[in-house]
Design a protein around this motif. Structure first.
Motif, PDB file in Angstrom:
ATOM      1  N   ASP A   1       1.173  -0.855  -0.090  1.00 39.07           N
ATOM      2  CA  ASP A   1      -0.018  -0.472  -0.099  1.00 39.07           C
ATOM      3  C   ASP A   1       0.522   1.194   0.426  1.00 39.07           C
ATOM      4  O   ASP A   1       1.925   1.666   0.432  1.00 39.07           O
ATOM      5  CB  ASP A   1      -0.641   0.229   1.096  1.00 39.07           C
ATOM      6  N   GLY A   2      -0.119   2.205  -0.375  1.00 40.75           N
ATOM      7  CA  GLY A   2       1.054   3.426  -0.998  1.00 40.75           C
ATOM      8  C   GLY A   2      -0.428   4.753  -0.098  1.00 40.75           C
ATOM      9  O   GLY A   2      -0.886   4.178  -1.343  1.00 40.75           O
ATOM     10  N   ARG A   3       0.451   5.498   0.164  1.00 36.89           N
ATOM     11  CA  ARG A   3      -0.817   6.231   0.169  1.00 36.89           C
ATOM     12  C   ARG A   3      -0.566   8.104   1.131  1.00 36.89           C
ATOM     13  O   ARG A   3       0.591   7.878   1.819  1.00 36.89           O
ATOM     14  CB  ARG A   3      -2.132   6.113   1.110  1.00 36.89           C
ATOM     15  N   PRO A   4      -1.529   9.049   0.410  1.00 33.62           N
ATOM     16  CA  PRO A   4      -0.164   9.430   1.435  1.00 33.62           C
ATOM     17  C   PRO A   4      -0.845  10.499   2.495  1.00 33.62           C
ATOM     18  O   PRO A   4      -2.008   9.693   2.817  1.00 33.62           O
ATOM     19  CB  PRO A   4      -1.449  11.457   0.156  1.00 33.62           C
ATOM     20  N   GLN A   5       0.267  10.962   2.927  1.00 34.59           N
ATOM     21  CA  GLN A   5      -0.012  10.390   4.915  1.00 34.59           C
ATOM     22  C   GLN A   5      -0.397  12.626   5.575  1.00 34.59           C
ATOM     23  O   GLN A   5      -0.654  12.825   6.366  1.00 34.59           O
ATOM     24  CB  GLN A   5       1.687  10.580   5.224  1.00 34.59           C
ATOM     25  N   ALA A   6      -0.137  13.709   4.760  1.00 31.97           N
ATOM     26  CA  ALA A   6      -0.245  14.672   5.327  1.00 31.97           C
ATOM     27  C   ALA A   6       0.374  15.737   3.692  1.00 31.97           C
ATOM     28  O   ALA A   6       0.926  15.948   2.481  1.00 31.97           O
ATOM     29  CB  ALA A   6       0.954  15.075   5.864  1.00 31.97           C
ATOM     30  N   TYR A   7      -0.540  17.044   4.126  1.00 32.28           N
ATOM     31  CA  TYR A   7      -1.258  17.743   2.973  1.00 32.28           C
ATOM     32  C   TYR A   7      -0.265  19.531   3.566  1.00 32.28           C
ATOM     33  O   TYR A   7      -0.568  19.466   4.457  1.00 32.28           O
ATOM     34  CB  TYR A   7      -2.606  17.743   2.386  1.00 32.28           C
ATOM     35  N   ALA A   8      -0.226  20.188   2.819  1.00 32.91           N
ATOM     36  CA  ALA A   8      -0.100  21.360   2.910  1.00 32.91           C
ATOM     37  C   ALA A   8      -0.159  22.390   1.714  1.00 32.91           C
ATOM     38  O   ALA A   8       0.338  22.174   0.724  1.00 32.91           O
ATOM     39  CB  ALA A   8       1.813  22.095   3.897  1.00 32.91           C
ATOM     40  N   ASP A   9      -0.658  23.608   1.934  1.00 32.07           N
ATOM     41  CA  ASP A   9      -1.352  24.489   0.984  1.00 32.07           C
ATOM     42  C   ASP A   9      -2.193  23.665  -0.483  1.00 32.07           C
ATOM     43  O   ASP A   9      -1.365  23.914  -1.817  1.00 32.07           O
ATOM     44  CB  ASP A   9       0.307  25.062   0.277  1.00 32.07           C
TER      45      ASP A   9
END
Length: 107
Positions: A36-44
């Motif tokens: 599995d691979g997935r986004p962990q955090a976002y900014a802007d």
């Protein structure tokens, strides 16, 4: 990239290893894969961290405890966190599976 880091870490363990499928004939070997691979955090509104989930399987006809300890140490040094661990025994072969999560900055 985490794949290269993992390959480098596994190459120090002194056993045969392969990605997804092992075709050799060693009595003790290791197979790993990303599950599995997935986004962990976002900014802007941009992804800045990504989580990668890998499973590492040790297959052995004998005691593999030293290998298991070395594998865990190597993965912890890469910044991995252990997610779970389980074992299976069939046809004279022990299988120990460990799942690790790695977080890296998005490239």
């Amino acid at each position: 990239m985490i794949d290269n880091e993992i390959i480098q870490a596994l190459s120090t363990l002194g056993v045969d290893f392969a990605y997804e499928e092992y075709t050799g004939n060693a009595e003790t070997y290791l197979v790993y894969s990303e599950y599995d691979g997935r986004p962990q955090a976002y900014a802007d509104n941009k992804e800045i961290l990504e989580a990668f989930y890998y499973q590492f399987d040790i297959f052995s006809k004998s005691d593999y405890s030293a290998l298991l300890k070395s594998l865990k140490q190597s993965l912890f040094l890469l910044g991995g966190t252990r997610q779970n661990e389980f074992s299976h025994f069939e046809a004279g072969v022990h299988q120990r599976s460990i799942r690790f999560k790695f977080i890296r900055e998005t490239e």
